[in-house]
Design an enzyme around this catalytic site. Sequence first.
Site, PDB file in Angstrom:
ATOM      1  CD1 TRP A   1       6.407  43.748  73.807  1.00 41.10           C
ATOM      2  CD2 TRP A   1       4.940  45.035  72.713  1.00 41.10           C
ATOM      3  NE1 TRP A   1       6.928  45.015  73.719  1.00 41.10           N
ATOM      4  CE2 TRP A   1       6.059  45.823  73.052  1.00 41.10           C
ATOM      5  CE3 TRP A   1       3.878  45.630  72.024  1.00 41.10           C
ATOM      6  CZ2 TRP A   1       6.152  47.183  72.720  1.00 41.10           C
ATOM      7  CZ3 TRP A   1       3.966  46.980  71.693  1.00 41.10           C
ATOM      8  CH2 TRP A   1       5.095  47.739  72.040  1.00 41.10           C
TER       9      TRP A   1
ATOM     10  CE  LYS B   1      11.502  44.625  69.121  1.00 42.63           C
ATOM     11  NZ  LYS B   1      11.682  45.816  69.920  1.00 42.63           N
TER      12      LYS B   1
ATOM     13  CG  ASP C   1       5.050  39.647  68.332  1.00 45.05           C
ATOM     14  OD1 ASP C   1       6.080  39.850  67.662  1.00 45.05           O
ATOM     15  OD2 ASP C   1       4.557  40.498  69.105  1.00 45.05           O
TER      16      ASP C   1
HETATM   17  N1  PMP Z   1       5.818  42.674  69.830  1.00 48.10           N
HETATM   18  C1  PMP Z   1       6.986  42.619  70.465  1.00 48.10           C
HETATM   19  C2  PMP Z   1       7.432  41.321  71.064  1.00 48.10           C
HETATM   20  C3  PMP Z   1       7.778  43.769  70.569  1.00 48.10           C
HETATM   21  O1  PMP Z   1       8.948  43.729  71.221  1.00 48.10           O
HETATM   22  C4  PMP Z   1       7.331  44.967  69.981  1.00 48.10           C
HETATM   23  C5  PMP Z   1       8.158  46.243  69.993  1.00 48.10           C
HETATM   24  N2  PMP Z   1       9.033  46.433  70.967  1.00 48.10           N
HETATM   25  C6  PMP Z   1       6.090  44.971  69.355  1.00 48.10           C
HETATM   26  C7  PMP Z   1       5.360  43.805  69.268  1.00 48.10           C
HETATM   27  C8  PMP Z   1       5.530  46.224  68.718  1.00 48.10           C
HETATM   28  O2  PMP Z   1       6.245  46.450  67.569  1.00 48.10           O
HETATM   29  P1  PMP Z   1       6.090  47.751  66.678  1.00 48.10           P
HETATM   30  O3  PMP Z   1       6.686  48.872  67.442  1.00 48.10           O
HETATM   31  O4  PMP Z   1       6.864  47.370  65.440  1.00 48.10           O
HETATM   32  O5  PMP Z   1       4.634  47.935  66.413  1.00 48.10           O
END
Ligand code: PMP
Length: 362
Positions: free
Chosen positions: A102, A196, A172
């Site tokens: 991520w 989550k 994030d």
């Molecule tokens: N950052 C992290 C740490 C994540 O775990 C996730 C999703 N699993 C995301 C960003 C992306 O999130 P989204 O699907 O809401 O765009």
Amino acid sequence: MNRVYNFSAGPSMLPLPVLEKAQSELLSYRSSGMSVMELSHRSALFMDIITGAEKHLRQLMVIPDNYKVLFLQGGASQQFAMIPMNLLVKNGKADYVNTGSWSKKAISEAKKFGDVRVIASSEEDNFTYIPKIDRSMIDPEADYVHITTNNTIEGTAYTEFPDTGDVPLIADMSSNILSEEIDVSKFGLIYAGAQKNIAPAGLTLVIIREDLIGHAPDSCPTMMDYKTHSESGSLYNTPPTYAIYIAKLVFEWLNELGGLKEMERINRKKAQILYDAIHDSSMFASPVKADSRSLMNIPFVTVNGDSDLEAAFIKEAQGLGLETLKGHRSVGGMRASIYNAMPLAGVEKLVGFMKEFEENYK
Ligand code: PMP
């Protein structure tokens, strides 16, 4: 009705009392004769929901008055772009820490908007640890420093946040927001996809210090400008009303539980039980360095990387109501995501099954 223990990384479990409350209010919310899904986002009833959600969140996270809370859409992924569009504008330079898949996505998106420097990375070691960051590594002219506080796929988390001095720290927190007490004043901006620890998918939470709002260039699309959402109380357009309603119920549930101090105590206990079971086992091992382990996402592998054995584990677990334990394809093995809504009993059941499985297959 048979509810399972769902170890999915997201969307993931919601607290049962929250689902029950939502169910009881589904057909007619507060005698309106309508569900929340059918209410106008400009109605008094919905105004109470969104202001109530913010009030409860402020109480939970002790959010200082000079921070705005925004209820947005587009997922954490949209923040990967919105952050540089709004903040990579003064000196055009930003420092990022690369701790996993991520982070990498956040980095490549930010590179479209300015000069992005990766100041530390654990990529050469398969992201199995969180690198140490000290002040000397940070460019004092950077517009901000970006970190991913919990790495959902790799199962790592910061135990201490870097001190970035006057450079705003952006985080994030998609996979560990509300899991423990944090000092919001250390951050310039915190963001998280809801699916989550907050609510169903479709809602993205942004907590932003006021002085960071209003710097986007005129060319910035209206919907991508934090100012638009801040000035309209997240009601510039139709917000994800039902997800905001569930978020409010989740925040209320957390406050009733005793707030983030109590949630953190429970989360530490759940994670400890699972890490101890992995440690005590001669069949399973953790791929993550001990000082960087997440309380939320716990990957584990078989010591000899036996994929048939792992497949058998996942299948038998599913038969017992222990769902979605397959690890992410980039790490392999198993992963148990044990967010706030995962009861202690779910972790105990998983650990009991791990012992039994090891007995049967040793
Ligand atoms: N950052 C992290 C740490 C994540 O775990 C996730 C999703 N699993 C995301 C960003 C992306 O999130 P989204 O699907 O809401 O765009």
